[in-house]
Scaffold this active site. Sequence first.
Site, short mmCIF file in Angstrom:
data_model
loop_
_atom_site.label_atom_id
_atom_site.label_comp_id
_atom_site.label_asym_id
_atom_site.label_seq_id
_atom_site.Cartn_x
_atom_site.Cartn_y
_atom_site.Cartn_z
N ARG A 61 -15.00 -8.01 27.86
CA ARG A 61 -15.14 -6.75 27.11
C ARG A 61 -15.80 -6.99 25.76
NH1 ARG A 61 -11.89 -5.03 23.14
NH2 ARG A 61 -12.09 -2.85 22.47
N TYR A 75 -2.33 3.55 16.26
CA TYR A 75 -3.22 2.79 15.38
C TYR A 75 -4.59 3.47 15.31
CZ TYR A 75 -6.42 -0.97 14.01
OH TYR A 75 -7.41 -1.71 13.41
N LEU A 114 0.81 -1.21 0.00
CA LEU A 114 0.00 0.00 0.00
C LEU A 114 0.84 1.27 0.00
CD1 LEU A 114 -2.74 -1.13 2.54
CD2 LEU A 114 -3.02 -0.85 0.06
#
Length: 266
Positions: free
Chosen positions: A174, A136, A51
């Site tokens: 979670r 991120y 990419l």
Amino acid sequence: MMKRLLITGANGGLGSVCRQRLGHLAETIRISARKGLGEAGPNEEIVYCDLGDKAAVEALVEGCDGIVHMGGQATEASWETIRNANIDGMFHLYEAARKSSTTPRIIFASSNHAIGFHKQTERLDAKSPTRPDGLYGVSKVFGEALASMYHDKFGIETASIRIGSCFPEPKDHRMLSTWMSHDDFVRLIERIFTVPRLGCPIIYGASANDASWWDNREVAYLGWRPQDNSEVFRAKLDAAMEPPAADAPTAVYQGGVFTVDGIHEE
């Protein structure tokens, strides 16, 4: 049916699910990654691509009616790694879409880590402010912003899916709030490529969980109705592990342990 659908990151966890289950959406499925795609299937074509290589991405995108963009760095990493795949790579993808003869509709795999520093006591919708929990997460906020600009300026439609935890079943307590089944994920992709007008929505990628923190009312026009619920796994999780302590990151923040991960250096 589309003529050609591109799936980037087709060797990753969710990319592999897309490769296995989206073949009915297009006459040709173009699958891409940097390596490790094996042999092409009956209606597949394989194109290896980094990419970070602008020219290669432009060649990759040309002729595609739709893109499921699962490619990029999928977890917290050094800035150099994230920048190449998730910053430069996103820009290259959208420039390729702008220059393409087909103007593809795009699904962008954003993440719950774009809003990870919100508390679990908050209920969020598409208008809630971003609060990334790491580099991120920052890259996913950038990707959402880039998609918005290319939509407003050039008319490229994108669905940014803030994916929660897309696995066969939740792995911890979670995930009872963030879990999205593979079936609901595929149903969402099908709707995104079916609706006459998409626009540039932000969608929370989670199933119809009783414990959900997220509100998708603003994208009701898509007609996506998640059918699965993580609650069926609660007893199994309770038997396998203790719930996290009340002050643990996995019990306080929507992004869980990403909120306490430090900066990764090369």
